[in-house]
Design a protein around this motif. Sequence first.
Motif, PDB file in Angstrom:
ATOM      1  N   PHE A 143      48.188  49.746  59.850  1.00 17.45           N
ATOM      2  CA  PHE A 143      47.521  48.468  59.615  1.00 17.45           C
ATOM      3  C   PHE A 143      46.569  48.178  60.763  1.00 17.45           C
ATOM      4  O   PHE A 143      46.508  48.937  61.737  1.00 17.45           O
ATOM      5  N   LYS A 155      45.045  51.994  50.887  1.00 15.70           N
ATOM      6  CA  LYS A 155      45.009  50.563  51.187  1.00 15.70           C
ATOM      7  C   LYS A 155      45.483  50.354  52.620  1.00 15.70           C
ATOM      8  O   LYS A 155      46.508  50.887  53.031  1.00 15.70           O
ATOM      9  N   ILE A 156      44.701  49.588  53.366  1.00 13.70           N
ATOM     10  CA  ILE A 156      45.054  49.268  54.747  1.00 13.70           C
ATOM     11  C   ILE A 156      45.090  47.747  54.874  1.00 13.70           C
ATOM     12  O   ILE A 156      44.124  47.066  54.535  1.00 13.70           O
ATOM     13  N   LYS A 157      46.196  47.239  55.370  1.00 11.53           N
ATOM     14  CA  LYS A 157      46.322  45.793  55.567  1.00 11.53           C
ATOM     15  C   LYS A 157      45.749  45.397  56.927  1.00 11.53           C
ATOM     16  O   LYS A 157      45.902  46.110  57.915  1.00 11.53           O
ATOM     17  N   PHE A 158      45.088  44.257  56.938  1.00 12.10           N
ATOM     18  CA  PHE A 158      44.569  43.657  58.160  1.00 12.10           C
ATOM     19  C   PHE A 158      45.288  42.321  58.307  1.00 12.10           C
ATOM     20  O   PHE A 158      45.087  41.402  57.515  1.00 12.10           O
ATOM     21  N   ASP A 171      38.168  52.923  52.014  1.00  8.96           N
ATOM     22  CA  ASP A 171      39.510  52.345  51.915  1.00  8.96           C
ATOM     23  C   ASP A 171      39.463  50.929  51.351  1.00  8.96           C
ATOM     24  O   ASP A 171      38.459  50.233  51.473  1.00  8.96           O
ATOM     25  N   ILE A 181      40.639  47.431  51.999  1.00 12.45           N
ATOM     26  CA  ILE A 181      41.165  46.618  53.091  1.00 12.45           C
ATOM     27  C   ILE A 181      41.722  45.323  52.499  1.00 12.45           C
ATOM     28  O   ILE A 181      41.024  44.611  51.789  1.00 12.45           O
ATOM     29  N   PHE A 219      35.891  45.741  60.297  1.00 15.87           N
ATOM     30  CA  PHE A 219      36.821  46.841  59.987  1.00 15.87           C
ATOM     31  C   PHE A 219      36.579  47.358  58.572  1.00 15.87           C
ATOM     32  O   PHE A 219      36.516  48.567  58.344  1.00 15.87           O
ATOM     33  N   ALA A 220      36.417  46.451  57.625  1.00 18.30           N
ATOM     34  CA  ALA A 220      36.165  46.853  56.235  1.00 18.30           C
ATOM     35  C   ALA A 220      34.841  47.608  56.124  1.00 18.30           C
ATOM     36  O   ALA A 220      34.745  48.593  55.377  1.00 18.30           O
ATOM     37  N   ALA A 275      37.911  41.518  60.706  1.00 20.07           N
ATOM     38  CA  ALA A 275      38.334  42.143  59.456  1.00 20.07           C
ATOM     39  C   ALA A 275      37.131  42.629  58.653  1.00 20.07           C
ATOM     40  O   ALA A 275      37.160  43.718  58.072  1.00 20.07           O
ATOM     41  N   PHE A 307      43.229  41.760  53.436  1.00 14.90           N
ATOM     42  CA  PHE A 307      43.386  40.778  54.492  1.00 14.90           C
ATOM     43  C   PHE A 307      44.637  39.945  54.200  1.00 14.90           C
ATOM     44  O   PHE A 307      44.746  39.343  53.147  1.00 14.90           O
ATOM     45  N   HIS A 346      35.245  51.156  57.166  1.00 16.84           N
ATOM     46  CA  HIS A 346      36.191  51.913  56.333  1.00 16.84           C
ATOM     47  C   HIS A 346      35.836  51.740  54.854  1.00 16.84           C
ATOM     48  O   HIS A 346      36.654  51.269  54.062  1.00 16.84           O
TER      49      HIS A 346
END
Length: 115
Positions: A26, A3-6, A107, A109, A100-101, A97, A111, A104
């Motif tokens: 992030f 999990k990656i936070k934006f 992953d 993402i 980016f998603a 965002a 937000f 990736h």
Amino acid sequence: MKKIKFYDTSSLLLKADTLFEDNEYFAISSITLEELEHIKTSANKDADVKHAARKVLHDLDEHYGAFEIILYNELYGDKMLKDGISLTNDAKIIACARHFAATHPEDAIIFVSND
């Protein structure tokens, strides 16, 4: 799946004192950086918000490489414009965002916003 936070601008301001405590990778938008630069010297913002913006910018500089900056490209906003959405800064951040998603797909993402 990781999990990656934006983070958007408002969420970064709320995390000003704890942004790098979790050592999590992030992402943010270049529009967020522009907004933070504007906030830190704005006559319309209160001292606490301006201080938070300065702290976040300082911490981002200190931890360069521990996060990713997505540079806004006008192509990212084309779909929003076609859907009749005005390209405000918030919409540009969301467009970054989404890009980016899309880059990736393996992953999750997340937000993060306070708006």
